[in-house]
Design a protein around this motif. Structure first.
Motif, PDB file in Angstrom:
ATOM      1  N   VAL A  11       0.827  -1.205   0.000  1.00 33.17           N
ATOM      2  CA  VAL A  11       0.000   0.000   0.000  1.00 33.17           C
ATOM      3  C   VAL A  11       0.867   1.263   0.000  1.00 33.17           C
ATOM      4  CG1 VAL A  11      -0.224   0.142   2.522  1.00 33.17           C
ATOM      5  CG2 VAL A  11      -2.024   1.049   1.063  1.00 33.17           C
ATOM      6  N   ALA A  12       2.012   1.205   0.686  1.00 36.92           N
ATOM      7  CA  ALA A  12       2.845   2.411   0.778  1.00 36.92           C
ATOM      8  C   ALA A  12       3.449   2.800  -0.559  1.00 36.92           C
ATOM      9  CB  ALA A  12       3.960   2.180   1.813  1.00 36.92           C
ATOM     10  N   SER A  13       3.569   1.831  -1.442  1.00 40.80           N
ATOM     11  CA  SER A  13       4.163   2.129  -2.745  1.00 40.80           C
ATOM     12  C   SER A  13       3.127   2.671  -3.722  1.00 40.80           C
ATOM     13  CB  SER A  13       4.801   0.868  -3.329  1.00 40.80           C
ATOM     14  OG  SER A  13       3.824  -0.141  -3.514  1.00 40.80           O
ATOM     15  N   ASP A  14       1.900   2.721  -3.278  1.00 37.96           N
ATOM     16  CA  ASP A  14       0.840   3.194  -4.169  1.00 37.96           C
ATOM     17  C   ASP A  14       0.683   4.706  -4.009  1.00 37.96           C
ATOM     18  OD1 ASP A  14      -1.612   3.786  -5.456  1.00 37.96           O
ATOM     19  OD2 ASP A  14      -2.201   1.678  -5.223  1.00 37.96           O
ATOM     20  N   PRO A  15       0.910   5.470  -5.074  1.00 37.08           N
ATOM     21  CA  PRO A  15       0.819   6.938  -4.960  1.00 37.08           C
ATOM     22  C   PRO A  15      -0.582   7.427  -4.607  1.00 37.08           C
ATOM     23  CG  PRO A  15       1.106   6.272  -7.257  1.00 37.08           C
ATOM     24  CD  PRO A  15       1.289   5.045  -6.426  1.00 37.08           C
ATOM     25  N   VAL A  16      -1.566   6.656  -4.917  1.00 31.89           N
ATOM     26  CA  VAL A  16      -2.941   7.057  -4.560  1.00 31.89           C
ATOM     27  C   VAL A  16      -3.061   7.086  -3.041  1.00 31.89           C
ATOM     28  CG1 VAL A  16      -5.366   6.407  -4.689  1.00 31.89           C
ATOM     29  CG2 VAL A  16      -3.883   6.124  -6.701  1.00 31.89           C
ATOM     30  N   VAL A  25      -0.635   7.474  -0.880  1.00 33.08           N
ATOM     31  CA  VAL A  25       0.194   8.563  -0.365  1.00 33.08           C
ATOM     32  C   VAL A  25      -0.547   9.892  -0.516  1.00 33.08           C
ATOM     33  CG1 VAL A  25       2.368   9.804  -0.641  1.00 33.08           C
ATOM     34  CG2 VAL A  25       2.346   7.315  -0.819  1.00 33.08           C
ATOM     35  N   ALA A  26      -1.180  10.048  -1.662  1.00 39.50           N
ATOM     36  CA  ALA A  26      -1.927  11.295  -1.878  1.00 39.50           C
ATOM     37  C   ALA A  26      -3.064  11.413  -0.872  1.00 39.50           C
ATOM     38  CB  ALA A  26      -2.468  11.332  -3.310  1.00 39.50           C
ATOM     39  N   ALA A  27      -3.696  10.262  -0.587  1.00 36.40           N
ATOM     40  CA  ALA A  27      -4.795  10.273   0.387  1.00 36.40           C
ATOM     41  C   ALA A  27      -4.291  10.683   1.770  1.00 36.40           C
ATOM     42  CB  ALA A  27      -5.444   8.892   0.438  1.00 36.40           C
ATOM     43  N   LEU A  28      -3.108  10.246   2.084  1.00 35.50           N
ATOM     44  CA  LEU A  28      -2.540  10.634   3.376  1.00 35.50           C
ATOM     45  C   LEU A  28      -2.292  12.137   3.425  1.00 35.50           C
ATOM     46  CD1 LEU A  28       0.103   7.906   4.336  1.00 35.50           C
ATOM     47  CD2 LEU A  28      -2.135   8.315   5.361  1.00 35.50           C
ATOM     48  N   GLU A  29      -1.771  12.638   2.353  1.00 36.17           N
ATOM     49  CA  GLU A  29      -1.458  14.069   2.326  1.00 36.17           C
ATOM     50  C   GLU A  29      -2.726  14.905   2.366  1.00 36.17           C
ATOM     51  OE1 GLU A  29       0.833  14.157  -1.237  1.00 36.17           O
ATOM     52  OE2 GLU A  29       2.735  13.822  -0.181  1.00 36.17           O
ATOM     53  N   ASP A  37      -9.635   4.863  -5.868  1.00 31.05           N
ATOM     54  CA  ASP A  37      -9.049   3.816  -6.702  1.00 31.05           C
ATOM     55  C   ASP A  37      -9.251   2.468  -6.022  1.00 31.05           C
ATOM     56  OD1 ASP A  37      -7.083   3.047  -8.993  1.00 31.05           O
ATOM     57  OD2 ASP A  37      -6.227   2.146  -7.172  1.00 31.05           O
ATOM     58  N   PRO A  38      -9.951   1.532  -6.679  1.00 28.09           N
ATOM     59  CA  PRO A  38     -10.259   0.244  -6.033  1.00 28.09           C
ATOM     60  C   PRO A  38      -8.993  -0.543  -5.644  1.00 28.09           C
ATOM     61  CG  PRO A  38     -11.560   0.521  -8.040  1.00 28.09           C
ATOM     62  CD  PRO A  38     -10.559   1.611  -8.014  1.00 28.09           C
ATOM     63  N   ALA A  39      -8.016  -0.483  -6.508  1.00 27.54           N
ATOM     64  CA  ALA A  39      -6.808  -1.258  -6.232  1.00 27.54           C
ATOM     65  C   ALA A  39      -6.109  -0.736  -4.987  1.00 27.54           C
ATOM     66  CB  ALA A  39      -5.884  -1.216  -7.443  1.00 27.54           C
ATOM     67  N   ALA A  40      -5.983   0.591  -4.931  1.00 25.14           N
ATOM     68  CA  ALA A  40      -5.326   1.192  -3.783  1.00 25.14           C
ATOM     69  C   ALA A  40      -6.113   0.917  -2.509  1.00 25.14           C
ATOM     70  CB  ALA A  40      -5.157   2.697  -3.991  1.00 25.14           C
ATOM     71  N   ARG A  41      -7.449   1.016  -2.630  1.00 18.85           N
ATOM     72  CA  ARG A  41      -8.275   0.755  -1.457  1.00 18.85           C
ATOM     73  C   ARG A  41      -8.126  -0.695  -0.999  1.00 18.85           C
ATOM     74  NH1 ARG A  41     -14.654   1.768  -1.556  1.00 18.85           N
ATOM     75  NH2 ARG A  41     -13.952   3.870  -2.077  1.00 18.85           N
ATOM     76  N   VAL A  57       7.085  11.467   2.567  1.00 22.93           N
ATOM     77  CA  VAL A  57       8.241  12.192   2.030  1.00 22.93           C
ATOM     78  C   VAL A  57       8.905  11.314   0.981  1.00 22.93           C
ATOM     79  CG1 VAL A  57      10.474  13.217   2.562  1.00 22.93           C
ATOM     80  CG2 VAL A  57       8.581  13.462   4.178  1.00 22.93           C
ATOM     81  N   ASP A  58       8.854  11.786  -0.280  1.00 23.02           N
ATOM     82  CA  ASP A  58       9.375  10.972  -1.381  1.00 23.02           C
ATOM     83  C   ASP A  58      10.842  10.617  -1.200  1.00 23.02           C
ATOM     84  OD1 ASP A  58       7.380  12.651  -3.940  1.00 23.02           O
ATOM     85  OD2 ASP A  58       6.957  10.927  -2.632  1.00 23.02           O
ATOM     86  N   ALA A  59      11.589  11.595  -0.676  1.00 26.55           N
ATOM     87  CA  ALA A  59      13.033  11.387  -0.594  1.00 26.55           C
ATOM     88  C   ALA A  59      13.418  10.295   0.398  1.00 26.55           C
ATOM     89  CB  ALA A  59      13.719  12.697  -0.221  1.00 26.55           C
ATOM     90  N   LEU A  60      12.579  10.089   1.395  1.00 26.07           N
ATOM     91  CA  LEU A  60      12.894   9.033   2.358  1.00 26.07           C
ATOM     92  C   LEU A  60      12.659   7.678   1.688  1.00 26.07           C
ATOM     93  CD1 LEU A  60      11.305  10.439   5.634  1.00 26.07           C
ATOM     94  CD2 LEU A  60      13.737  10.100   5.142  1.00 26.07           C
ATOM     95  N   PRO A  61      13.654   6.817   1.758  1.00 28.49           N
ATOM     96  CA  PRO A  61      13.595   5.563   0.981  1.00 28.49           C
ATOM     97  C   PRO A  61      12.714   4.503   1.629  1.00 28.49           C
ATOM     98  CG  PRO A  61      15.640   5.654   2.208  1.00 28.49           C
ATOM     99  CD  PRO A  61      14.926   6.947   2.484  1.00 28.49           C
TER     100      PRO A  61
END
Lengths: 403, 451
Positions: free
Chosen positions: A190-195, A197-201, A257-261, A311-315
């Motif tokens: 889930v963390a690799s899904d940008p949807v 991440v956007a929801a978190l933001e 997004d169903p997949a992200a959900r 934070v994108d930069a954090l790996p």
């Protein structure tokens, strides 16, 4: 005649002394016979101890270990482990901690966490000592036996797939994998899904404690959500359905997004297995949440999680990839079980458990914690840990005892 | 924090020390048992001697009919050096060891015992007591250069007692004992590291007597008085050493650790030997004694500390380290048999009674070294030695002081070591090449009195 000649030669030889006769060969004190000398075998460790960052830790170590008697407690803890833990367990511990073999791939990520805390991260500005302070508070305030018990139970917790393919808790030894590993896999997905991440933001949550309808957004909202969840879990009248509904309202339902959900739901499903009142581990979970609720009132740990998720930069992705990969190998499993055994040895002695957590807590107090983090960062990459953990194997190889 | 006591037991550490120090003859065998013997380069096996309890118990049968007493003061001055190819500071732990100066008092006596007829049975004693230490046992690191025959070899007491029987006028048998001592005991310690307290501390140690037998025979003197008389003598000595066994046990409570420290020192080893010689009394007061001594150095133990560390116990077993930390590991032992060879020492002593009260002495001894070439790892230093001796004795009458004549004796030896070099075959040898040389000056001043 021959006998006389032999006797004569012997007498003459004895009369001539031992000049010209070589003495037996003896290995020299410093002679290199294929194995390194002890000083050379520990060169990196000794050098690491002289680093400025490590030397700065010494006054704190003296305060905690000598002046406050922490060394005695650690010796008692070691004695308890030597009594209750077998050789195989220690071997698994050594292998698991070895940066070259065990948790090696996680070392860079752990370093990033330390840098995040002490403010030397290249990816996030400023120091963030609050999560470490929260851990210190937990060690300081929470009943040690309960904390140790919960940690041990969570480490040994296993899951299996039900007929529908969902993870369910399994009895120790009957699971397909560790619960921890399953959680890491799900979080990674889930963390690799940008949807997500956007929801978190975009997360928004009303802070009812303010009483004025203040809306928290982003990081603050995530922290608030964390606090609410932890408080709910700790409550005697905890309602798992209500807690899930809160999460759904705050996050899941806002992800279109169903997949992200689905990924988020899967992560929550496996993570919240320990929050099921019917689960054997639930009492420990609840106790831990109660402790966390008291020690981390500002949800600093939640804030750190948010940073790492957004934070994108954090790996984070790389961290989770490596963590998931590591969790799946035998070395990690052996390490996990070794830690379970060792925690059990201490947990069986409640007074000792209390003392050990006090010592660890003092090493993480606001005086010592910055020096400890600096020291850990200083020794990173020096090869000391690999050197220490490999010492026994090295000695065995030198003795020809290694298989 | 609570201070819960921990009570765990087991064996973790077992260090074993086996120390064998200087293996070299004592003062009597190195220089001679009295001032006269020193002046004769220790060529005295077939001669009557007040110190016959040591030189040859059989010669006790030739003792005087009255109590005879000899006292002397000896001073041994080594002027020896070891030159390293790669020099080291004086305070370096591996810098060559310097033999000390040793001064001592020698006492000897013979006494007839009329149990089986007059002048048939005699008893005697000879003793050597260093003035600064009673016994020194020193064992160097295997790599440290030291003079094996002179370092602490003569810095210990040496006592011989014996009895001799005059079977007939020309046949004398004797036997005796060389006396030494051993040390035994144990030390018991236990520590609680959590409380920081010694929970057990006790020691029990004692010295016990040891001895090595000596047997001798003298045939003679046979011949014509005033023309020539000959005697032949032989003496057999068993090996002797000063044994110290002092184990110490340390129990570390709470950590499954027992440390047992066994200290065994075979100090001041002297080998089994057979000495045989002949003496000729010729005209004009000339006496010549020649002899040879075979010494069984091949049985000598290493002249250094032999240590073994055994780490074991439940605690280390739990860590999988039970046998891992033992030392020395196979192939890593730095102490081995020194590889000494048996030797034959040749001695020649001449005494010329110039005047009735005055005797002049001279002697020569060739002492081959039992120490083989040091090529790697060890640096036991010794060389073939040429011993040149001079001495004199004056008999005086002091009627207002002594009823009988009293003799003053002086003896001097220069034990000159041939230069010996060590060429190391191992480039990693810690000491490297060296050359040793020097001389030991051994002086004795004494007097004898026959009651």
């Amino acid at each position: 005649m021959t006998l006389r000649a032999v006797a004569l030669v012997a007498v003459i030889a004895a009369g001539c002394g031992a000049v010209g006769v070589a003495a037996p060969q003896v290995v020299g004190a410093r002679e290199d016979t294929g194995c390194p000398a002890a000083n050379d075998a520990l060169a990196h460790t000794k050098a690491a101890l002289e680093l400025p960052g490590v030397r700065a830790l010494r006054p704190h170590l003296e305060r905690v270990l000598v002046e406050h008697g922490g060394l005695r407690v650690l010796i008692q803890g070691l004695a308890a482990m030597l009594t209750d833990v077998d050789q195989e367990t220690f071997a698994h511990l050594r292998a698991g901690l070895n940066p070259e073999v065990g948790l090696g791939s996680l070392t860079p990520h752990l370093v990033e966490v330390l840098r995040y805390i002490d403010g030397s991260s290249a990816h996030v500005a400023g120091a963030h000592p609050e999560p470490l302070a929260a851990v210190h508070a937990m060690l300081d305030q929470c009943p040690a036996p309960a904390t140790l018990s919960t940690t041990r139970r969570l480490l040994e917790l296993e899951v299996r797939a039900d007929p529908a393919g969902a993870w369910v808790l399994a009895a120790p030894g009957a699971g397909e994998r560790s619960w921890l590993g399953a959680v890491l896999d799900a979080v990674r997905a889930v963390a690799s899904d940008p949807v997500f991440v956007a929801a978190l933001e975009d997360l928004e949550l009303e802070d009812e404690s303010e009483g004025d309808g203040t809306i928290r957004v982003g990081r603050d909202a995530f922290r608030l959500l964390s606090s609410i969840l932890v408080a709910n879990l700790a409550a005697p009248d905890f309602d798992p359905e209500a807690a899930r509904a809160l999460l759904d309202d705050a996050l899941s339902l806002r992800i279109t997004d169903p997949a992200a959900r689905a990924k988020l739901d899967a992560a929550l499903d496996v993570a919240l297995l320990i929050a099921e009142p019917s689960a054997d581990v639930f009492p420990q979970t609840q106790a831990l949440m109660g402790c966390l609720n008291d020690a981390d009132e500002d949800a600093a740990i939640g804030g750190m999680l948010y940073d790492w998720l957004t934070v994108d930069a954090l790996p984070l992705e790389a961290f989770l990839d490596d963590a998931a990969e590591t969790a799946g190998v035998d070395t990690a499993t052996d390490l996990r079980l070794a830690l379970v055994d060792m925690l059990g040895a201490v947990e069986a002695r409640p007074a000792l458990a209390g003392d050990v957590t006090i010592v660890l807590g003092e090493l993480l107090d606001e005086e010592a914690a910055p020096a400890l983090v600096s020291a850990l960062l200083a020794v990173q990459g020096q090869g000391a840990l690999h050197e220490l953990l490999g010492l026994v194997d090295g000695v065995e190889q030198c003795r020809g005892l290694a298989p | 924090m609570s201070a819960s006591p921990v009570t765990v037991r087991a064996v973790l550490v077992t260090p074993l020390l086996l120390a064998t120090a200087a293996s070299a003859n004592g003062a009597f065998e190195t220089y001679g048992a009295d001032a006269r013997s020193r002046g004769l380069a220790h060529a005295d096996v077939a001669l009557p001697s007040i110190a016959a309890a040591h030189t040859n118990p059989g010669a006790l049968g030739l003792a005087d009919s009255e109590l005879a007493l000899a006292v002397s003061y000896t001073l041994d001055l080594p002027a020896l050096e070891i030159a390293l190819a790669a020099a080291r500071a004086v305070d370096d732990p591996l810098a060559p060891a310097r033999p000390p100066v040793v001064s001592a008092l020698n006492l000897a006596a013979t006494q007839p015992v009329d149990l089986v007829g007059e002048d048939r049975l005699f008893v005697g004693a000879a003793a050597y007591f260093p003035t600064s230490v009673l016994v020194r046992a020193r064992a160097f690191d295997p790599a440290r250069p030291f003079f094996a025959m002179y370092d602490s070899a003569t810095e210990h007491y040496d006592v011989s007692v014996g009895a001799g029987l005059r079977l007939v006028e020309w046949l004398h048998l004797g036997a005796g004992l060389r006396l030494a001592a051993g040390q035994r005991g144990d030390v018991q310690l236990a520590v609680d590291p959590v409380r920081g307290r010694l929970v057990q501390q006790s020691m029990d140690t004692f010295q016990y007597p040891t001895s090595a037998p000596v047997a001798g025979i003298v045939v003679g003197p046979l011949g014509v008085d005033g023309v020539a008389r000959v005697s032949v003598g032989a003496v057999w000595r068993e090996p002797i050493a000063f044994d110290v066994a002092l184990p110490a046990t340390l129990v570390i409570e709470g950590a499954d650790v027992d440390a047992v420290l066994d200290v065994l020192v075979l100090a001041n080893y002297e080998p089994r030997s057979l000495t045989a010689g002949a003496a000729l009394w010729a005209a004009r007061g000339l006496l010549v004694d020649v002899e040879a001594q075979w010494a069984m150095w091949s049985a000598a133990p290493p002249p250094m500390l032999v240590t073994r560390v055994d780490l074991g116990g439940e605690g280390l077993e739990a860590l999988g380290l039970d046998a891992t930390l033992d030392a020395p590991a196979p192939g890593q032992d730095r102490v081995r048999s020194p590889g000494y060879l048996d030797t034959v020492v040749w001695r020649l002593g001449v005494e010329w009674r110039v005047l009735e009260p005055l005797a002049l002495r001279a002697g020569y001894q060739y002492r081959p070294t039992p120490v083989p070439d040091q090529t790697s790892g060890t640096n036991i230093v010794d060389a073939n030695a040429h011993v040149i001796a001079l001495g004199a004795g004056v008999t005086m009458r002091l009627p207002h002081v002594f009823k009988q004549p009293i003799s003053a004796e002086i003896g001097y030896q220069a034990q000159v070591l041939e230069e010996r070099t060590a060429t190391k075959t191992n480039p990693q040898d810690e000491i490297g090449h060296w050359a040793a040389r020097g001389v030991v000056h051994a002086l004795a001043l004494g007097w004898t009195y026959r009651f």
